[in-house]
Design a protein around this motif. Structure first.
Motif, PDB file in Angstrom:
ATOM      1  N   PRO A 129      -6.057 -20.990  15.588  1.00 47.55           N
ATOM      2  CA  PRO A 129      -5.389 -20.654  14.456  1.00 47.55           C
ATOM      3  C   PRO A 129      -4.446 -19.705  14.839  1.00 47.55           C
ATOM      4  N   ALA A 130      -4.631 -18.949  15.430  1.00 45.86           N
ATOM      5  CA  ALA A 130      -3.711 -18.001  15.902  1.00 45.86           C
ATOM      6  C   ALA A 130      -2.226 -18.262  16.073  1.00 45.86           C
ATOM      7  N   ALA A 131      -1.894 -19.510  16.462  1.00 46.86           N
ATOM      8  CA  ALA A 131      -0.806 -20.219  16.675  1.00 46.86           C
ATOM      9  C   ALA A 131      -0.109 -20.760  15.437  1.00 46.86           C
ATOM     10  N   VAL A 132      -0.856 -20.655  14.134  1.00 44.65           N
ATOM     11  CA  VAL A 132      -0.096 -21.087  13.137  1.00 44.65           C
ATOM     12  C   VAL A 132       0.753 -19.827  12.556  1.00 44.65           C
ATOM     13  N   PRO A 133       1.934 -19.823  12.024  1.00 49.80           N
ATOM     14  CA  PRO A 133       2.371 -18.839  11.531  1.00 49.80           C
ATOM     15  C   PRO A 133       1.571 -18.061  10.424  1.00 49.80           C
ATOM     16  N   ALA A 134       1.333 -16.738  10.106  1.00 48.41           N
ATOM     17  CA  ALA A 134       0.677 -16.487   9.054  1.00 48.41           C
ATOM     18  C   ALA A 134       1.255 -16.595   7.793  1.00 48.41           C
ATOM     19  N   ASP A 135       2.398 -16.859   7.580  1.00 47.53           N
ATOM     20  CA  ASP A 135       3.008 -17.050   6.397  1.00 47.53           C
ATOM     21  C   ASP A 135       3.264 -18.642   5.927  1.00 47.53           C
ATOM     22  N   ALA A 136       2.914 -19.395   6.839  1.00 42.17           N
ATOM     23  CA  ALA A 136       2.941 -20.969   6.676  1.00 42.17           C
ATOM     24  C   ALA A 136       1.864 -21.156   5.242  1.00 42.17           C
TER      25      ALA A 136
END
Length: 342
Positions: A129-136
């Protein structure tokens, strides 16, 4: 890392690989289906084609199947329509598609004018999950994922949810998994949308039957964007019939048999030195083969169609996807691969 790309034919699918009498290992639709009882229900539905489709019984049946309320369900003309409706209704500032996966979600977003970023999964294609940008604010992912056959833990996908973000989970192949332990249909966390399809298990690709599970507000918005009578009467009959307890039990029995044959086929391919994506849980295998496109061409010359992998973001020219068939058919394909030195 999120990447922007426009270098792959997102509209290439397994049906483009078949035809001309080829034995089909390219399309992830169960062969020998629909079963006779379902085919008879579909034939009988022709008598009602003079009337406009009434989605209410099928909608109630799909809701009961997953323990949801009726206003959390929208019936669609297959999962593909669901992705188009979501792309029309949502207005993401930063849309991310987790790849490799089915390419229609990204294609639908791009067609609606939304810029799309790709998160490419690393080794064995497991989700971090950390690979997904936080602001997506929009994330799309498959589970189990086409083409890798990887089943992500429900808790890991649920961890993607956060205020202001919509997470769309394509569960088109979830009924390939006995017991569906990682489905989010029963939980439906806030901000999570689940897309389901009857195409794969019931052999209904030509009928177009699927549905969306989401919060009632989003379902209402999607319904407003959907053309009137988008789901035909035969498709509604199929959704209602396949959501009944007896049909669910039949699909479960098929999934158990599928798992055993899939694991046997995967082990045989691995024994031959091929890299097969581990822990496959859907009705297909993803494998890395030196000169996969050349092997695909040689298989076609011998009458067999397999799915090229290079049209999936995150894969490349050394990847193939092979549908799992019955033991006799799978052994025939293995024999042909042996003749090619594999």
């Amino acid at each position: 890392m999120a990447l922007r790309h426009h270098d792959i034919d997102l509209r290439h699918h397994g049906d483009s690989e078949v035809g001309d009498g080829l034995v089909d290992f390219a399309v992830n639709v169960r062969t020998g289906a629909p079963p006779p009882w379902l085919a008879e229900r579909l034939r009988a539905s022709v008598a009602d084609l003079a009337a406009y489709p009434d989605p209410r019984p099928a909608r109630r049946a799909a809701a009961r199947r997953h323990g949801r309320s009726v206003d959390e369900v929208l019936l669609t003309s297959g999962a593909a329509e669901a992705f188009v409706l979501l792309a029309r209704v949502l207005a993401p500032r930063r849309a991310v598609v987790v790849h490799p996966q089915f390419t229609e979600p990204e294609a639908a977003l791009e067609a609606a004018g939304h810029p799309v970023e790709r998160v490419i999964l690393g080794k064995d294609f497991t989700l971090d999950p950390a690979a997904v940008p936080a602001d997506a604010d929009l994330v799309m992912i498959g589970n189990p994922t086409n083409p890798t056959s990887v089943l992500h833990p429900a808790n890991v996908i649920a961890a993607l949810a956060r205020p202001g973000r919509t997470v769309v989970v394509d569960e088109a192949f979830m009924d390939c998994v006995p017991g569906e332990p990682e489905t989010l249909t029963g939980r439906l966390p806030v901000g999570v949308v689940v897309v389901r399809s009857l195409t794969k298990t019931w052999g209904l690709a030509g009928l177009r039957a699927g549905y969306v599970l989401a919060d009632p507000h989003l379902i209402a918005r999607l319904a407003e964007a959907q053309p009137l009578w988008a789901v035909s009467t035969p498709a509604l009959v199929a959704i209602e019939a396949c959501s009944a307890p007896g049909a669910v039990a039949e699909a479960e029995a098929w999934a158990v048999d599928l798992a055993a044959e899939r694991d046997r086929l995967a082990a045989e391919l691995a024994r031959r030195g091929l890299y097969v994506v581990p822990e496959a849980r859907a009705s297909f295998l993803c494998l890395r083969v030196p000169d996969a496109l050349g092997i695909r061409a040689l298989l076609r010359e011998r009458g067999y169609a397999v799915r090229r992998g290079d049209t999936f973001p995150g894969l490349g020219p050394d990847w193939l996807r092979i549908a799992v068939r019955d033991k006799t058919s799978n052994d025939t394909l293995l024999n042909v691969l042996g003749e090619l030195g594999i």
